[in-house]
Write a protein that holds these residues in place. Structure first.
Motif, PDB file in Angstrom:
ATOM      1  N   PHE A   1       0.816  -1.205   0.000  1.00 26.37           N
ATOM      2  CA  PHE A   1       0.000   0.000   0.000  1.00 26.37           C
ATOM      3  C   PHE A   1       0.857   1.266   0.000  1.00 26.37           C
ATOM      4  CE2 PHE A   1      -2.834  -3.134   2.157  1.00 26.37           C
ATOM      5  CZ  PHE A   1      -3.640  -3.329   1.061  1.00 26.37           C
ATOM      6  N   TYR A   2       2.019   1.204   0.631  1.00 22.83           N
ATOM      7  CA  TYR A   2       2.921   2.353   0.605  1.00 22.83           C
ATOM      8  C   TYR A   2       3.389   2.640  -0.823  1.00 22.83           C
ATOM      9  CZ  TYR A   2       7.090   5.168   1.012  1.00 22.83           C
ATOM     10  OH  TYR A   2       8.020   6.152   0.832  1.00 22.83           O
ATOM     11  N   PHE A   3       3.863   1.603  -1.502  1.00 22.74           N
ATOM     12  CA  PHE A   3       4.364   1.808  -2.854  1.00 22.74           C
ATOM     13  C   PHE A   3       3.253   2.141  -3.844  1.00 22.74           C
ATOM     14  CE2 PHE A   3       8.192  -0.303  -1.340  1.00 22.74           C
ATOM     15  CZ  PHE A   3       9.135   0.569  -1.849  1.00 22.74           C
ATOM     16  N   TYR A   4       2.063   1.668  -3.598  1.00 25.11           N
ATOM     17  CA  TYR A   4       0.954   1.963  -4.500  1.00 25.11           C
ATOM     18  C   TYR A   4       0.630   3.452  -4.484  1.00 25.11           C
ATOM     19  CZ  TYR A   4      -3.132   0.903  -7.313  1.00 25.11           C
ATOM     20  OH  TYR A   4      -4.030   0.827  -8.340  1.00 25.11           O
ATOM     21  N   ASN A   5       0.927   4.121  -3.398  1.00 27.99           N
ATOM     22  CA  ASN A   5       0.534   5.522  -3.265  1.00 27.99           C
ATOM     23  C   ASN A   5       1.686   6.514  -3.153  1.00 27.99           C
ATOM     24  OD1 ASN A   5      -2.412   5.371  -3.159  1.00 27.99           O
ATOM     25  ND2 ASN A   5      -1.970   3.995  -1.463  1.00 27.99           N
ATOM     26  N   ASN A   6       2.933   6.092  -3.367  1.00 24.35           N
ATOM     27  CA  ASN A   6       4.031   7.047  -3.190  1.00 24.35           C
ATOM     28  C   ASN A   6       4.496   7.686  -4.500  1.00 24.35           C
ATOM     29  OD1 ASN A   6       5.607   5.186  -4.482  1.00 24.35           O
ATOM     30  ND2 ASN A   6       7.166   5.073  -2.891  1.00 24.35           N
TER      31      ASN A   6
ATOM     32  N   PHE B   1       6.913   6.072 -10.436  1.00 27.33           N
ATOM     33  CA  PHE B   1       6.493   5.844 -11.812  1.00 27.33           C
ATOM     34  C   PHE B   1       6.532   4.365 -12.172  1.00 27.33           C
ATOM     35  CE2 PHE B   1       7.647   5.178 -16.266  1.00 27.33           C
ATOM     36  CZ  PHE B   1       6.508   5.698 -16.879  1.00 27.33           C
ATOM     37  N   LEU B   2       7.607   3.695 -11.804  1.00 26.33           N
ATOM     38  CA  LEU B   2       7.747   2.274 -12.122  1.00 26.33           C
ATOM     39  C   LEU B   2       6.628   1.449 -11.482  1.00 26.33           C
ATOM     40  CD1 LEU B   2       9.429   0.161 -13.574  1.00 26.33           C
ATOM     41  CD2 LEU B   2      10.834  -0.043 -11.523  1.00 26.33           C
TER      42      LEU B   2
ATOM     43  N   GLU C   1       3.640   2.556 -10.513  1.00 25.73           N
ATOM     44  CA  GLU C   1       2.373   2.906 -11.155  1.00 25.73           C
ATOM     45  C   GLU C   1       2.245   2.223 -12.514  1.00 25.73           C
ATOM     46  OE1 GLU C   1       1.836   7.122 -11.367  1.00 25.73           O
ATOM     47  OE2 GLU C   1       2.014   7.361  -9.194  1.00 25.73           O
ATOM     48  N   TYR C   2       3.343   2.167 -13.268  1.00 30.65           N
ATOM     49  CA  TYR C   2       3.330   1.516 -14.573  1.00 30.65           C
ATOM     50  C   TYR C   2       3.062   0.020 -14.425  1.00 30.65           C
ATOM     51  CZ  TYR C   2       4.793   0.189 -19.266  1.00 30.65           C
ATOM     52  OH  TYR C   2       4.820  -0.311 -20.535  1.00 30.65           O
ATOM     53  N   LEU C   3       3.743  -0.607 -13.491  1.00 24.37           N
ATOM     54  CA  LEU C   3       3.553  -2.041 -13.240  1.00 24.37           C
ATOM     55  C   LEU C   3       2.121  -2.334 -12.808  1.00 24.37           C
ATOM     56  CD1 LEU C   3       4.753  -4.892 -12.970  1.00 24.37           C
ATOM     57  CD2 LEU C   3       5.352  -4.303 -10.615  1.00 24.37           C
ATOM     58  N   MET C   4       1.596  -1.555 -11.900  1.00 21.20           N
ATOM     59  CA  MET C   4       0.220  -1.774 -11.437  1.00 21.20           C
ATOM     60  C   MET C   4      -0.776  -1.497 -12.562  1.00 21.20           C
ATOM     61  SD  MET C   4       0.467  -3.101  -8.585  1.00 21.20           S
ATOM     62  CE  MET C   4      -1.276  -3.264  -8.399  1.00 21.20           C
ATOM     63  N   GLY C   5      -0.491  -0.499 -13.385  1.00 17.79           N
ATOM     64  CA  GLY C   5      -1.360  -0.213 -14.523  1.00 17.79           C
ATOM     65  C   GLY C   5      -1.410  -1.382 -15.497  1.00 17.79           C
ATOM     66  N   ILE C   6      -0.255  -2.002 -15.751  1.00 19.89           N
ATOM     67  CA  ILE C   6      -0.206  -3.170 -16.635  1.00 19.89           C
ATOM     68  C   ILE C   6      -1.009  -4.317 -16.039  1.00 19.89           C
ATOM     69  CG2 ILE C   6       1.335  -5.008 -17.449  1.00 19.89           C
ATOM     70  CD1 ILE C   6       3.436  -2.837 -17.960  1.00 19.89           C
ATOM     71  N   ILE C   7      -0.831  -4.569 -14.759  1.00 14.21           N
ATOM     72  CA  ILE C   7      -1.544  -5.679 -14.105  1.00 14.21           C
ATOM     73  C   ILE C   7      -3.044  -5.443 -14.128  1.00 14.21           C
ATOM     74  CG2 ILE C   7      -1.930  -6.818 -11.871  1.00 14.21           C
ATOM     75  CD1 ILE C   7       1.108  -6.394 -11.350  1.00 14.21           C
TER      76      ILE C   7
END
Length: 166
Positions: free
Chosen positions: A53-58, A61-62, A64-70
């Protein structure tokens, strides 16, 4: 190798409709990502321990890009697999995905279509003759109404001269 049906090619969705599908699906993905971010903020504030959750909201760019792809891959796979080849954009524009042989795409084809969207510039590849994710997976996005009319007309022609039994 699948048999390539002319009726599928003749009833492909136009580039304008494909663009509308893309925009509608993009808006849906933005909304989904907004709610996932909101949920992760709430969970991080409640627990303040979670690495994810920390990395999802900090604003990395990398990440956010990875989560966007998933999220996008899951969105396209789940929608096209469980909605008869249709995403939200395709539902609104009355289009759907078919195999080039006119059958419903297999789960493998839909999974490959979903993963192909990771390729840079794939999103605008439909502006050519066929989109890359269509060509690579032997699928096409068709206009449902036109396709059904063409299939019915072909069936009527095929039935000329067939004796009807009452």
């Amino acid at each position: 190798m699948r048999k390539h049906l002319k009726i599928v090619e003749d009833n492909k969705a136009s580039q304008g409709i494909r663009l509308a599908n893309y925009i509608i699906d993009l808006i849906a993905l933005v909304i989904i990502n907004f709610f996932l971010s909101l949920i992760s903020i709430i969970l991080y504030n409640l627990t303040s321990k979670s690495f994810f959750f920390y990395f999802y909201n900090n604003n990395s760019f990398l990440w956010e890009y990875l989560m966007g792809i998933i999220v996008a891959t899951l969105y396209y796979f789940l929608f096209e697999n469980f909605s008869n080849g249709r995403t939200l954009g395709k539902l609104i524009t009355n289009t759907k995905v078919l195999s080039i042989d006119g059958s419903k795409p297999s789960m493998t084809q839909i999974l490959y279509r979903s993963f192909c969207r990771i390729v840079p510039f794939n999103a605008v590849s439909f502006l050519g003759y066929n989109g890359w994710h269509d060509s690579w997976t032997e699928t096409r996005v068709i206009n449902i109404r036109k396709y059904n009319e063409a299939v019915n007309a072909k069936m009527e022609i095929d039935n000329i001269g067939v004796k009807e039994i009452a």
